[in-house]
Design an enzyme around this catalytic site. Structure first.
Site, PDB file in Angstrom:
ATOM      1  N   PHE A  50      21.351 -32.897  70.639  1.00 63.96           N
ATOM      2  CA  PHE A  50      22.082 -32.270  69.552  1.00 63.96           C
ATOM      3  C   PHE A  50      23.455 -32.916  69.400  1.00 63.96           C
ATOM      4  CE2 PHE A  50      24.244 -29.163  66.988  1.00 63.96           C
ATOM      5  CZ  PHE A  50      23.257 -28.887  66.050  1.00 63.96           C
ATOM      6  N   VAL A  51      23.708 -33.471  68.226  1.00 64.02           N
ATOM      7  CA  VAL A  51      24.962 -34.196  68.004  1.00 64.02           C
ATOM      8  C   VAL A  51      25.806 -33.522  66.920  1.00 64.02           C
ATOM      9  CG1 VAL A  51      24.028 -36.413  68.753  1.00 64.02           C
ATOM     10  CG2 VAL A  51      23.843 -35.758  66.346  1.00 64.02           C
TER      11      VAL A  51
ATOM     12  N   GLY B 113      26.090 -31.568  55.358  1.00 71.18           N
ATOM     13  CA  GLY B 113      26.192 -32.505  56.471  1.00 71.18           C
ATOM     14  C   GLY B 113      26.425 -33.952  56.072  1.00 71.18           C
TER      15      GLY B 113
ATOM     16  N   ASP C 298      15.534 -35.110  61.790  1.00 72.75           N
ATOM     17  CA  ASP C 298      15.192 -34.464  63.056  1.00 72.75           C
ATOM     18  C   ASP C 298      13.705 -34.117  63.034  1.00 72.75           C
ATOM     19  OD1 ASP C 298      15.357 -33.162  65.492  1.00 72.75           O
ATOM     20  OD2 ASP C 298      16.315 -31.373  64.700  1.00 72.75           O
TER      21      ASP C 298
ATOM     22  N   ASP D  39      22.149 -36.518  56.425  1.00 80.11           N
ATOM     23  CA  ASP D  39      22.889 -36.828  57.648  1.00 80.11           C
ATOM     24  C   ASP D  39      21.951 -37.260  58.774  1.00 80.11           C
ATOM     25  OD1 ASP D  39      21.794 -34.277  57.884  1.00 80.11           O
ATOM     26  OD2 ASP D  39      23.651 -33.293  58.487  1.00 80.11           O
TER      27      ASP D  39
ATOM     28  N   ARG E 194      32.457 -30.534  61.840  1.00 80.70           N
ATOM     29  CA  ARG E 194      32.174 -31.487  60.751  1.00 80.70           C
ATOM     30  C   ARG E 194      33.301 -32.505  60.596  1.00 80.70           C
ATOM     31  NH1 ARG E 194      27.630 -29.703  58.003  1.00 80.70           N
ATOM     32  NH2 ARG E 194      27.449 -27.453  57.637  1.00 80.70           N
TER      33      ARG E 194
ATOM     34  N   ASP F  56      27.378 -30.510  61.902  1.00 84.53           N
ATOM     35  CA  ASP F  56      27.976 -29.291  62.456  1.00 84.53           C
ATOM     36  C   ASP F  56      27.121 -28.664  63.546  1.00 84.53           C
ATOM     37  OD1 ASP F  56      25.878 -28.390  60.571  1.00 84.53           O
ATOM     38  OD2 ASP F  56      26.650 -26.391  61.030  1.00 84.53           O
TER      39      ASP F  56
ATOM     40  N   LYS G 146      16.483 -39.234  64.846  1.00 81.96           N
ATOM     41  CA  LYS G 146      16.151 -38.936  66.243  1.00 81.96           C
ATOM     42  C   LYS G 146      14.793 -39.529  66.584  1.00 81.96           C
ATOM     43  CE  LYS G 146      18.805 -34.693  66.655  1.00 81.96           C
ATOM     44  NZ  LYS G 146      18.821 -33.253  66.931  1.00 81.96           N
TER      45      LYS G 146
HETATM   46  P1  IMP Z   1      15.077 -31.358  60.081  1.00 86.94           P
HETATM   47  O1  IMP Z   1      14.614 -30.570  58.903  1.00 86.94           O
HETATM   48  O2  IMP Z   1      14.640 -30.774  61.380  1.00 86.94           O
HETATM   49  O3  IMP Z   1      14.806 -32.854  59.982  1.00 86.94           O
HETATM   50  O4  IMP Z   1      16.638 -31.154  60.175  1.00 86.94           O
HETATM   51  C1  IMP Z   1      17.492 -31.692  59.285  1.00 86.94           C
HETATM   52  C2  IMP Z   1      18.797 -30.937  59.247  1.00 86.94           C
HETATM   53  O5  IMP Z   1      19.065 -30.217  60.460  1.00 86.94           O
HETATM   54  C3  IMP Z   1      19.904 -31.941  59.126  1.00 86.94           C
HETATM   55  O6  IMP Z   1      20.175 -32.229  57.792  1.00 86.94           O
HETATM   56  C4  IMP Z   1      21.038 -31.276  59.865  1.00 86.94           C
HETATM   57  O7  IMP Z   1      21.785 -30.461  58.985  1.00 86.94           O
HETATM   58  C5  IMP Z   1      20.375 -30.415  60.910  1.00 86.94           C
HETATM   59  N1  IMP Z   1      20.322 -31.082  62.224  1.00 86.94           N
HETATM   60  C6  IMP Z   1      19.259 -31.612  62.854  1.00 86.94           C
HETATM   61  N2  IMP Z   1      19.578 -32.149  64.032  1.00 86.94           N
HETATM   62  C7  IMP Z   1      20.912 -31.975  64.157  1.00 86.94           C
HETATM   63  C8  IMP Z   1      21.875 -32.344  65.162  1.00 86.94           C
HETATM   64  O8  IMP Z   1      21.584 -32.964  66.205  1.00 86.94           O
HETATM   65  N3  IMP Z   1      23.154 -31.957  64.917  1.00 86.94           N
HETATM   66  C9  IMP Z   1      23.552 -31.311  63.793  1.00 86.94           C
HETATM   67  N4  IMP Z   1      22.696 -30.972  62.825  1.00 86.94           N
HETATM   68  C10 IMP Z   1      21.396 -31.298  63.003  1.00 86.94           C
HETATM   69 MG    MG Z   2      23.584 -28.531  59.504  1.00 84.14          MG
END
Ligand code: IMP
Ligand code: MG
Length: 178
Positions: free
Chosen positions: A151-152, A43, A102, A99, A164, A158, A130
């Protein structure tokens, strides 16, 4: 592809202007240090390519590959390291590039893993963060943009490995998210 977006959040010129600012800050903060950038694939690829060319310092680049999403718009919580060899970061000043922040699971796991390799310092840079309650506490030192909990896609991000290559970042239409 653009028609799959509910709305555009950041167009390409806006993203690049922000990267100019972050790169200037990073260049200043690491001016007397040897910087090692660790990119979290896939990402962050587009983000990394545009950001690193704006950093006015010699730097080293390493990549990490993790998986936590399995094609859905929700985190599974479990983080799998997809490569066997971790970068040699002992005594280095490392900057992790991701990227999006979240739930925080991915970056917290990466940070924890890299800490065991005894770098001198660790900082985190994310393109997007976020605004939400995270399941794991992690703060980014450099943030491109704060966004709402939506969700973006685009600019490297992606949905099920698509979008992407969209040059902008936008909110995916809800009817397309399974
Ligand atoms: P986390 O572990 O929940 O912080 O998620 C991190 C990973 O989830 C990021 O590196 C992204 O690959 C994916 N992700 C989280 N939110 C989004 C979104 O809104 N769009 C696309 N990918 C996301
Ligand atoms: Mg991803």
């Amino acid at each position: 592809m653009q028609g799959d977006l509910e709305r555009v959040l950041f167009d390409e010129p806006t993203i690049l202007r922000r990267l100019d600012e972050i790169a200037a800050q990073i260049s200043k903060d690491y001016s007397k240090k040897e910087l090692t950038v660790i990119v979290v694939l896939n990402g962050s690829l587009v983000f990394m390519a545009d950001l690193m060319r704006r950093i006015q310092l010699p730097l080293r680049l390493d990549c990490l590959s993790v998986a936590s999403y399995h094609g859905k718009a929700q985190t599974s919580g479990e983080v799998i390291f997809k490569q066997i060899a971790l970068p040699d970061v002992q005594d280095r000043h490392i900057l992790i590039l991701d990227d999006i922040l979240d739930s925080g699971n991915t970056l917290a796991a990466i940070r924890e893993k890299l800490e065991t390799l005894q770098p001198r310092t660790i900082k985190v840079c994310v393109l997007l963060s976020k605004r939400k309650q995270r399941s794991r506490a992690i703060d980014a030192d450099y943030i491109g943009f704060e966004i709402e909990d939506e969700f973006v896609v685009g600019y490297g991000l992606d949905y099920d490995e698509r979008y992407r290559n969209l040059p902008c970042i936008g909110v995916l239409r809800k009817d397309l998210v399974k």
